[in-house]
Design an enzyme around this catalytic site. Structure first.
Site, PDB file in Angstrom:
ATOM      1  N   PRO A  10       0.799  -1.216   0.000  1.00  0.00           N
ATOM      2  CA  PRO A  10       0.000   0.000   0.000  1.00  0.00           C
ATOM      3  C   PRO A  10       0.839   1.277   0.000  1.00  0.00           C
ATOM      4  O   PRO A  10       1.880   1.359   0.640  1.00  0.00           O
ATOM      5  CB  PRO A  10      -0.826  -0.097   1.287  1.00  0.00           C
ATOM      6  CG  PRO A  10      -0.084  -1.040   2.155  1.00  0.00           C
ATOM      7  CD  PRO A  10       0.592  -2.001   1.226  1.00  0.00           C
ATOM      8  N   ASN A  11       0.335   2.221  -0.762  1.00  0.00           N
ATOM      9  CA  ASN A  11       0.862   3.579  -0.867  1.00  0.00           C
ATOM     10  C   ASN A  11       2.166   3.691  -1.648  1.00  0.00           C
ATOM     11  O   ASN A  11       2.646   4.803  -1.881  1.00  0.00           O
ATOM     12  CB  ASN A  11       1.027   4.222   0.519  1.00  0.00           C
ATOM     13  CG  ASN A  11      -0.282   4.287   1.255  1.00  0.00           C
ATOM     14  OD1 ASN A  11      -1.278   4.742   0.704  1.00  0.00           O
ATOM     15  ND2 ASN A  11      -0.299   3.807   2.481  1.00  0.00           N
ATOM     16  N   ARG A  18       4.766  11.047  -2.029  1.00  0.00           N
ATOM     17  CA  ARG A  18       4.543  10.849  -0.594  1.00  0.00           C
ATOM     18  C   ARG A  18       5.839  11.026   0.181  1.00  0.00           C
ATOM     19  O   ARG A  18       6.810  10.306  -0.054  1.00  0.00           O
ATOM     20  CB  ARG A  18       3.999   9.430  -0.371  1.00  0.00           C
ATOM     21  CG  ARG A  18       3.809   9.090   1.084  1.00  0.00           C
ATOM     22  CD  ARG A  18       3.383   7.637   1.252  1.00  0.00           C
ATOM     23  NE  ARG A  18       3.312   7.320   2.670  1.00  0.00           N
ATOM     24  CZ  ARG A  18       3.661   6.152   3.173  1.00  0.00           C
ATOM     25  NH1 ARG A  18       4.082   5.189   2.388  1.00  0.00           N
ATOM     26  NH2 ARG A  18       3.574   5.941   4.463  1.00  0.00           N
ATOM     27  N   TYR A  23      11.062   8.979   1.572  1.00  0.00           N
ATOM     28  CA  TYR A  23      11.064   7.970   0.511  1.00  0.00           C
ATOM     29  C   TYR A  23      11.777   8.406  -0.766  1.00  0.00           C
ATOM     30  O   TYR A  23      11.938   7.599  -1.674  1.00  0.00           O
ATOM     31  CB  TYR A  23       9.625   7.562   0.180  1.00  0.00           C
ATOM     32  CG  TYR A  23       8.912   6.972   1.367  1.00  0.00           C
ATOM     33  CD1 TYR A  23       9.230   5.701   1.828  1.00  0.00           C
ATOM     34  CD2 TYR A  23       7.938   7.692   2.050  1.00  0.00           C
ATOM     35  CE1 TYR A  23       8.591   5.156   2.932  1.00  0.00           C
ATOM     36  CE2 TYR A  23       7.290   7.153   3.151  1.00  0.00           C
ATOM     37  CZ  TYR A  23       7.618   5.889   3.586  1.00  0.00           C
ATOM     38  OH  TYR A  23       6.990   5.357   4.678  1.00  0.00           O
ATOM     39  N   ASN A  79       8.129  -5.433  -0.661  1.00  0.00           N
ATOM     40  CA  ASN A  79       7.991  -4.208   0.123  1.00  0.00           C
ATOM     41  C   ASN A  79       6.508  -4.142   0.478  1.00  0.00           C
ATOM     42  O   ASN A  79       5.692  -3.653  -0.301  1.00  0.00           O
ATOM     43  CB  ASN A  79       8.430  -2.967  -0.653  1.00  0.00           C
ATOM     44  CG  ASN A  79       8.369  -1.722   0.202  1.00  0.00           C
ATOM     45  OD1 ASN A  79       7.712  -1.690   1.231  1.00  0.00           O
ATOM     46  ND2 ASN A  79       9.054  -0.677  -0.249  1.00  0.00           N
ATOM     47  N   ALA A  82       3.053  -0.650   4.963  1.00  0.00           N
ATOM     48  CA  ALA A  82       2.510  -0.698   6.321  1.00  0.00           C
ATOM     49  C   ALA A  82       2.012  -2.085   6.713  1.00  0.00           C
ATOM     50  O   ALA A  82       1.945  -2.398   7.906  1.00  0.00           O
ATOM     51  CB  ALA A  82       1.381   0.322   6.467  1.00  0.00           C
ATOM     52  N   GLU A 103      12.450  -9.267   2.473  1.00  0.00           N
ATOM     53  CA  GLU A 103      11.656  -8.134   2.947  1.00  0.00           C
ATOM     54  C   GLU A 103      12.451  -6.861   2.694  1.00  0.00           C
ATOM     55  O   GLU A 103      13.628  -6.775   3.051  1.00  0.00           O
ATOM     56  CB  GLU A 103      11.382  -8.304   4.440  1.00  0.00           C
ATOM     57  CG  GLU A 103      10.652  -7.157   5.077  1.00  0.00           C
ATOM     58  CD  GLU A 103      10.484  -7.346   6.585  1.00  0.00           C
ATOM     59  OE1 GLU A 103      10.173  -6.347   7.248  1.00  0.00           O
ATOM     60  OE2 GLU A 103      10.682  -8.468   7.104  1.00  0.00           O
ATOM     61  N   HIS A 105      12.545  -2.483   2.730  1.00  0.00           N
ATOM     62  CA  HIS A 105      12.016  -1.182   3.149  1.00  0.00           C
ATOM     63  C   HIS A 105      12.913  -0.100   2.567  1.00  0.00           C
ATOM     64  O   HIS A 105      14.142  -0.192   2.653  1.00  0.00           O
ATOM     65  CB  HIS A 105      11.991  -1.063   4.672  1.00  0.00           C
ATOM     66  CG  HIS A 105      11.172  -2.124   5.310  1.00  0.00           C
ATOM     67  ND1 HIS A 105       9.803  -2.080   5.323  1.00  0.00           N
ATOM     68  CD2 HIS A 105      11.540  -3.279   5.905  1.00  0.00           C
ATOM     69  CE1 HIS A 105       9.342  -3.166   5.931  1.00  0.00           C
ATOM     70  NE2 HIS A 105      10.385  -3.914   6.269  1.00  0.00           N
ATOM     71  N   ARG A 112      12.590   5.045  12.737  1.00  0.00           N
ATOM     72  CA  ARG A 112      11.338   5.803  12.619  1.00  0.00           C
ATOM     73  C   ARG A 112      10.434   5.523  13.815  1.00  0.00           C
ATOM     74  O   ARG A 112      10.898   5.108  14.870  1.00  0.00           O
ATOM     75  CB  ARG A 112      10.674   5.444  11.284  1.00  0.00           C
ATOM     76  CG  ARG A 112      11.545   5.879  10.095  1.00  0.00           C
ATOM     77  CD  ARG A 112      10.911   5.627   8.767  1.00  0.00           C
ATOM     78  NE  ARG A 112       9.674   6.391   8.648  1.00  0.00           N
ATOM     79  CZ  ARG A 112       8.746   6.117   7.748  1.00  0.00           C
ATOM     80  NH1 ARG A 112       8.909   5.112   6.900  1.00  0.00           N
ATOM     81  NH2 ARG A 112       7.650   6.840   7.681  1.00  0.00           N
TER      82      ARG A 112
END
Length: 149
Positions: A10-11, A18, A23, A79, A82, A103, A105, A112
């Site tokens: 998502p996103n 964003r 990012y 990725n 969330a 995985e 990121h 964060r």
């Protein structure tokens, strides 16, 4: 030629718009191009996808796992956005499909917010990459190719 899957959650369709301070300014199309180049360098094909829907990611992980079991794929760079921090379903899909998952990121999630420090994906993943920006995608592809050798 074996396939590498790159699944984005998502996103991630909003990359470049964003929170560019977190990012970066590269778009998802830029990331796809980076992944295409990395796959070409390693002699593998790319299947690159993005979804804002958890169930679709689960279905894709099942598909990738089946392709891997048939010897048609090396695994997945995931990725999960969330969903990393919320989805037992993605964890179970990785385990159930027996897919090799890296995985990924873009940001260093451990630097964060505290809620980003826990991953439901990590215990099911072969490896975890975080904090390299979008340059992490080709690095993860290289890692997946090397792990398959």
């Amino acid at each position: 030629m074996p396939k590498v899957y790159v699944f984005n959650g998502p996103n991630l369709n909003l990359l470049g718009l964003r929170e560019p301070a977190v990012y970066g300014h590269h778009t998802l199309d830029d990331v796809r191009s980076m992944c295409e180049r990395a796959c070409a360098e390693h002699g593998v094909t790319l299947d690159f996808r993005q979804s804002n829907h958890e169930g679709e990611l689960v279905t894709w992980l099942h598909e990738a796992g089946a392709a891997e079991q048939r010897g048609e794929a090396l695994g997945v760079v995931l990725n999960a956005g969330a969903y990393t921090h919320t989805s037992v379903a993605l964890h179970d899909a990785i385990k159930g499909a027996q897919s090799t998952v890296i995985e990924l990121h873009i940001s260093n999630v451990h630097a964060r917010e505290a809620f980003r420090h826990h991953s439901y994906i990590s215990p099911a993943a072969k490896a975890v990459m975080a904090g390299f920006g979008v340059a992490g995608y080709p690095l993860a592809i290289t890692g997946l190719v090397n792990a398959a050798r």
